[in-house]
Design an enzyme around this catalytic site. Structure first.
Site, short mmCIF file in Angstrom:
data_model
loop_
_atom_site.label_atom_id
_atom_site.label_comp_id
_atom_site.label_asym_id
_atom_site.label_seq_id
_atom_site.Cartn_x
_atom_site.Cartn_y
_atom_site.Cartn_z
N THR A 82 -36.49 35.56 23.35
CA THR A 82 -36.26 36.14 24.56
C THR A 82 -37.04 35.60 25.85
O THR A 82 -38.25 35.53 25.84
CB THR A 82 -36.56 37.62 24.11
OG1 THR A 82 -36.09 38.16 23.05
CG2 THR A 82 -36.40 38.38 25.63
N ARG A 106 -41.63 33.60 16.98
CA ARG A 106 -40.83 33.20 18.03
C ARG A 106 -40.09 34.15 18.75
O ARG A 106 -39.03 33.72 19.71
CB ARG A 106 -40.01 32.20 17.45
CG ARG A 106 -40.63 30.88 16.81
CD ARG A 106 -39.85 29.88 16.27
NE ARG A 106 -38.46 30.19 15.85
CZ ARG A 106 -37.60 29.37 15.73
NH1 ARG A 106 -37.62 28.26 16.35
NH2 ARG A 106 -36.37 29.55 14.80
N ASP A 107 -40.30 35.46 18.53
CA ASP A 107 -39.56 36.50 19.39
C ASP A 107 -40.44 37.76 19.50
O ASP A 107 -40.11 38.85 19.38
CB ASP A 107 -38.26 36.62 18.93
CG ASP A 107 -37.01 37.68 19.95
OD1 ASP A 107 -37.48 37.48 21.02
OD2 ASP A 107 -36.28 38.47 19.28
N ILE A 108 -41.49 37.62 19.99
CA ILE A 108 -42.55 38.99 20.19
C ILE A 108 -41.97 39.37 21.53
O ILE A 108 -41.97 38.64 22.35
CB ILE A 108 -43.98 38.35 20.33
CG1 ILE A 108 -44.68 37.62 19.00
CG2 ILE A 108 -44.79 39.48 20.95
CD1 ILE A 108 -44.51 38.58 17.99
#
Length: 166
Positions: free
Chosen positions: A60, A12-14
């Site tokens: 992000t 959920r935040d690559i």
């Protein structure tokens, strides 16, 4: 990422800061995806909800998948693959998929706007199969993206591009 997905975790935040190329004995050929602080377990161990706040946007905004924006509780492995494609787009063009003057405008672009083709953004030719793969990864619908991190990797390895060297 493939390993995390295989055990039910969605990152959920690559983003670039969460992708590291590392090596053993000076050979840099291993990619590590750190920081699962925003990760989601798709099959919670306690049998309860998998998120503490299921309606909270997490990630992000420059790399968030449309499905993770529209339904934060629906984040799944293909949501991570959208972010991988967004990182690839940045690597190839030097620019983010979408530019915006506000977070709301940026999220709306992820939801509704088509990305500018890489060759247009870059102003130069890129291998057509590589561009097609990155744009497929940026598909609005998860069903139109590669089916898994393994499939994405295999498609990337099959692209007609120079091989990685030290």
């Amino acid at each position: 990422l493939e390993e995390a997905h295989s055990i039910g975790l969605v990152h959920r935040d690559i983003k670039p800061a969460n992708v590291m190329i590392v090596g053993i004995t000076g050979v840099y050929d291993f990619v590590r995806v750190p920081d699962f602080g925003l990760g989601k377990n798709r099959a919670p161990l306690d049998g309860g909800a998998s998120l503490t706040n299921e309606n909270l946007l997490t990630g992000t905004p420059l790399y968030m998948a449309p499905d993770a924006i529209a339904r934060p509780d629906a984040a799944e492995p293909r949501s991570d693959l959208y972010a991988v494609a967004a990182v690839g787009y940045l690597m190839l063009t030097g620019q983010h998929v979408f530019a915006a003057s506000s977070v709301a405008e940026l999220l709306a672009a992820h939801l509704h706007a088509p990305p500018v083709p890489i060759r247009e953004r870059l102003g130069a030719a890129v291998p057509p199969d590589l561009e097609a793969l990155i744009l497929r990864g940026l598909a609005k619908s998860p069903a139109d993206r590669p089916p898994s991190a393994a499939a994405f990797r295999e498609a990337l390895l099959g692209c007609d591009v120079p091989r990685w060297t030290q």
